[in-house]
Design a protein around this motif. Structure first.
Motif: not given
Length: 315
Positions: A39-45, A155-162
């Motif tokens: 579930a990590l990759w689907e959620t992250f992307f 991707t902006p840093r904040d969005r990638a972190a979230a």
């Protein structure tokens, strides 16, 4: 000024801007990293604004395709991976093939995972764009690797972190679901051990789980979502996890342990006897089942039935 003078300026010229994120279709093969990090990759992307596309579930057709296009000496999961990869090529903007070197600190992953993105680029995905990132949890925490992957996709840093935090949370929830028992609650309890991409693949483990459920057994699959195991003489991550699990079993905790392996797996071939001896010393009934591309359902059913019958006779 640079922006006015040089519309197509390279990145090192001050006027060039970082490309804005685009809603790319990211293909995710349903094998290896898909099950190691569920579930990590689907959620992250998805949280990055991308469109994750997961290949279909493994079937006999997937196995046949893998046998046709993959190296003959590959293990069966590697052949399935190649077939899942081929399914995605031409259907997405990127195919995601991470270089998995270590999934647990101070442990090693299967040596075939390292060259996987290179093999994909040179072979089945040679006409596609392969998106990759090194996963080496011995050197770099997973969350930092996700941040780097976000930067690769502009991707902006904040969005990638979230997105990373949400992805890791989704992965923990998925691990909990995958550890839930199957079959008849209260029936004889059996523990299935093996690699996560074997135990949760429909073709590789599905027939075994379904047969045990039909025989009214309660089926538990080893969980890879809890705490990392202590170091031992076994440096392969999943193998060491299995080693610690079977050595921590309490007497009578399970009616039996079934190890599910695949043809041509080097890690399994070296450790089958280690696990068998551990189970013998504990007095826990043990059976080893090997799956290959010529799997016979009737033969698998017969072995499982014989194993459960022998346990009934022993009582």
């Amino acid at each position: 000024m640079f922006k006015r003078l040089f519309k197509n300026a390279p990145a090192w010229i001050g006027g060039a801007e970082t490309p804005a994120p685009v809603a790319l279709r990211i293909g995710i093969p349903r094998m290896f990293a898909y099950y190691i990090y569920p579930a990590l990759w689907e959620t992250f992307f998805k949280d990055l604004g991308m469109v994750p596309v997961v290949s279909g579930r493994s079937t006999m057709q997937t196995v046949r395709l893998g046998a046709q296009i993959s190296e003959t000496e590959h293990c069966l999961p590697n052949k399935l991976f190649d077939a899942h990869l081929a399914e995605l090529v031409g259907q997405v903007d990127r195919v995601f093939v991470p270089r998995v070197l270590s999934t647990i600190k101070d442990h090693l992953s299967c040596p075939k995972f390292g060259p996987l993105p290179d093999a994909a680029r040179a072979g089945i995905a040679r006409d596609a764009v392969v998106l990759s990132v090194d996963i080496d949890e011995t050197k770099t925490p997973l969350v930092e690797t996700l941040h780097r992957l976000g930067r690769l996709l502009h991707t902006p840093r904040d969005r990638a972190a979230a997105a990373a935090e949400h992805g890791l949370s989704a992965m923990r929830a998925a691990h909990a679901r995958m550890a839930a028992p199957l079959g008849r609650k209260g029936g004889p309890r059996f523990l299935l051990i093996g690699h996560p991409y074997v135990l949760h693949d429909d073709f590789l483990a599905g027939p075994v789980v379904q047969k045990l459920a039909r025989m009214e057994a309660e089926v538990h699959r080893i969980s890879f979502g809890d705490e990392a195991p202590a170091k031992s003489h076994i440096l392969w991550s999943t193998s060491n996890k299995i080693f610690h699990k079977i050595n921590s079993l309490a007497p009578g905790e399970y009616a039996g342990v079934i190890q599910l392996t695949v043809f041509n797996c080097g890690c399994d071939s070296m450790l089958i006897d280690t696990f068998r001896r551990a189970m013998k010393e504990k007095g826990v009934p043990y059976m080893h089942l090997m799956v290959d591309e010529h799997l016979s359902q009737s033969g698998m059913d017969t072995r499982i039935e014989a194993f459960l019958d022998s346990l009934a006779w022993a009582r």
